[in-house]
Design a protein around this motif. Structure first.
Motif, mmCIF file in Angstrom:
data_model
loop_
_atom_site.group_PDB
_atom_site.id
_atom_site.type_symbol
_atom_site.label_atom_id
_atom_site.label_comp_id
_atom_site.label_asym_id
_atom_site.label_seq_id
_atom_site.Cartn_x
_atom_site.Cartn_y
_atom_site.Cartn_z
ATOM 1 N N GLN A 192 0.828 -1.204 0.000
ATOM 2 C CA GLN A 192 0.000 0.000 0.000
ATOM 3 C C GLN A 192 0.867 1.260 0.000
ATOM 4 O OE1 GLN A 192 -2.068 -0.934 3.603
ATOM 5 N NE2 GLN A 192 -3.832 -1.834 2.544
ATOM 6 N N ALA A 193 1.909 1.255 0.821
ATOM 7 C CA ALA A 193 2.801 2.422 0.882
ATOM 8 C C ALA A 193 3.514 2.623 -0.448
ATOM 9 C CB ALA A 193 3.819 2.241 2.006
ATOM 10 N N GLY A 194 3.988 1.548 -1.050
ATOM 11 C CA GLY A 194 4.667 1.651 -2.342
ATOM 12 C C GLY A 194 3.750 2.169 -3.433
ATOM 13 N N LEU A 195 2.518 1.670 -3.467
ATOM 14 C CA LEU A 195 1.550 2.122 -4.466
ATOM 15 C C LEU A 195 1.186 3.587 -4.241
ATOM 16 C CD1 LEU A 195 -0.793 -0.994 -4.649
ATOM 17 C CD2 LEU A 195 0.754 -0.169 -6.442
ATOM 18 N N ALA A 196 1.001 3.974 -2.993
ATOM 19 C CA ALA A 196 0.657 5.369 -2.690
ATOM 20 C C ALA A 196 1.799 6.309 -3.083
ATOM 21 C CB ALA A 196 0.331 5.522 -1.207
ATOM 22 N N VAL A 199 3.913 10.312 -7.106
ATOM 23 C CA VAL A 199 4.927 10.714 -8.092
ATOM 24 C C VAL A 199 4.315 10.795 -9.486
ATOM 25 C CG1 VAL A 199 7.078 10.008 -9.212
ATOM 26 C CG2 VAL A 199 6.853 9.842 -6.741
ATOM 27 N N LEU A 200 3.494 9.805 -9.847
ATOM 28 C CA LEU A 200 2.868 9.818 -11.170
ATOM 29 C C LEU A 200 1.902 10.990 -11.326
ATOM 30 C CD1 LEU A 200 2.167 6.024 -11.796
ATOM 31 C CD2 LEU A 200 3.992 7.438 -12.748
ATOM 32 N N LYS A 226 4.035 9.467 -17.441
ATOM 33 C CA LYS A 226 5.019 8.429 -17.157
ATOM 34 C C LYS A 226 4.316 7.180 -16.633
ATOM 35 C CE LYS A 226 9.147 11.104 -16.311
ATOM 36 N NZ LYS A 226 10.421 11.097 -15.605
ATOM 37 N N SER A 227 4.955 6.041 -16.831
ATOM 38 C CA SER A 227 4.469 4.788 -16.261
ATOM 39 C C SER A 227 5.170 4.562 -14.934
ATOM 40 C CB SER A 227 4.766 3.619 -17.204
ATOM 41 O OG SER A 227 4.021 3.749 -18.386
ATOM 42 N N GLY A 228 4.460 3.977 -13.995
ATOM 43 C CA GLY A 228 5.031 3.679 -12.692
ATOM 44 C C GLY A 228 5.028 2.187 -12.440
ATOM 45 N N TYR A 229 6.150 1.667 -11.973
ATOM 46 C CA TYR A 229 6.295 0.237 -11.722
ATOM 47 C C TYR A 229 6.690 0.012 -10.264
ATOM 48 C CZ TYR A 229 6.383 -0.120 -16.782
ATOM 49 O OH TYR A 229 6.063 -0.035 -18.109
ATOM 50 N N LEU A 230 5.878 -0.751 -9.559
ATOM 51 C CA LEU A 230 6.229 -1.215 -8.228
ATOM 52 C C LEU A 230 6.767 -2.626 -8.414
ATOM 53 C CD1 LEU A 230 6.313 -0.886 -5.160
ATOM 54 C CD2 LEU A 230 3.967 -1.771 -5.095
ATOM 55 N N VAL A 231 8.059 -2.792 -8.212
ATOM 56 C CA VAL A 231 8.706 -4.088 -8.415
ATOM 57 C C VAL A 231 8.853 -4.763 -7.056
ATOM 58 C CG1 VAL A 231 10.721 -5.300 -9.315
ATOM 59 C CG2 VAL A 231 9.936 -3.189 -10.425
ATOM 60 N N ARG A 280 -4.099 4.256 -14.819
ATOM 61 C CA ARG A 280 -3.797 3.477 -16.031
ATOM 62 C C ARG A 280 -2.300 3.283 -16.248
ATOM 63 N NH1 ARG A 280 -4.977 7.725 -20.967
ATOM 64 N NH2 ARG A 280 -3.387 9.183 -20.289
ATOM 65 N N ASN A 281 -1.478 4.078 -15.565
ATOM 66 C CA ASN A 281 -0.024 3.970 -15.729
ATOM 67 C C ASN A 281 0.674 3.323 -14.541
ATOM 68 O OD1 ASN A 281 0.125 5.157 -18.302
ATOM 69 N ND2 ASN A 281 -0.088 7.176 -17.401
ATOM 70 N N LEU A 282 -0.083 2.758 -13.625
ATOM 71 C CA LEU A 282 0.470 2.132 -12.432
ATOM 72 C C LEU A 282 0.518 0.619 -12.634
ATOM 73 C CD1 LEU A 282 1.446 2.816 -9.573
ATOM 74 C CD2 LEU A 282 -0.909 2.616 -8.806
ATOM 75 N N HIS A 283 1.699 0.023 -12.446
ATOM 76 C CA HIS A 283 1.897 -1.405 -12.696
ATOM 77 C C HIS A 283 2.629 -2.058 -11.540
ATOM 78 C CE1 HIS A 283 0.897 -0.450 -16.875
ATOM 79 N NE2 HIS A 283 1.747 0.552 -16.745
ATOM 80 N N ILE A 284 2.337 -3.340 -11.329
ATOM 81 C CA ILE A 284 3.061 -4.131 -10.334
ATOM 82 C C ILE A 284 3.796 -5.237 -11.076
ATOM 83 C CG2 ILE A 284 2.868 -5.673 -8.364
ATOM 84 C CD1 ILE A 284 0.416 -4.110 -7.483
ATOM 85 N N VAL A 285 5.068 -5.393 -10.729
ATOM 86 C CA VAL A 285 5.905 -6.436 -11.328
ATOM 87 C C VAL A 285 6.417 -7.319 -10.205
ATOM 88 C CG1 VAL A 285 7.991 -6.908 -12.666
ATOM 89 C CG2 VAL A 285 6.609 -4.897 -13.200
#
Length: 105
Positions: A26-30, A35-36, A42-47, A75-80
């Protein structure tokens, strides 16, 4: 402003290692969403590297968060999901040039 782990012209990347609690996701996504919101387009990736949480659990958390975000951000938030165990690795789909820089970290 929150310092991200990696950024180039098209992407922002945040790494979380050995995540075992949803609050870390949750903290990483927030953080990425903030930032986004400041860097539209820009696209955002939580790895998540070697996450102890299941993919289903993490993706359910993302589904809960998306309605609270601006469309341009969601739409630009992604989890890897990634692993340091060679046979469990999945390819990262990052912008051209990003992979070379990430492997040097």
């Amino acid at each position: 402003m929150y310092p991200v782990d990696y950024e180039d012209d098209s992407a922002v990347v945040e790494f979380k290692l050995n995540v075992s609690a949803l609050r870390d996701v949750q903290a990483g996504l927030a953080q990425l969403a903030q930032v986004l919101g400041e860097r539209l387009g820009k696209s955002g990736y939580l790895v998540l590297v070697d996450s102890r949480l299941s993919e289903a659990t993490v993706l359910e958390q993302l589904k809960r968060l998306v309605p609270a975000l601006r469309h341009e951000v969601a739409r630009n938030l992604h989890i890897v999901f990634a692993s340091t165990v060679p046979e469990a690795r999945r390819p990262l789909e990052l912008p051209i040039g990003a992979w070379e820089e990430l492997t040097q970290l």
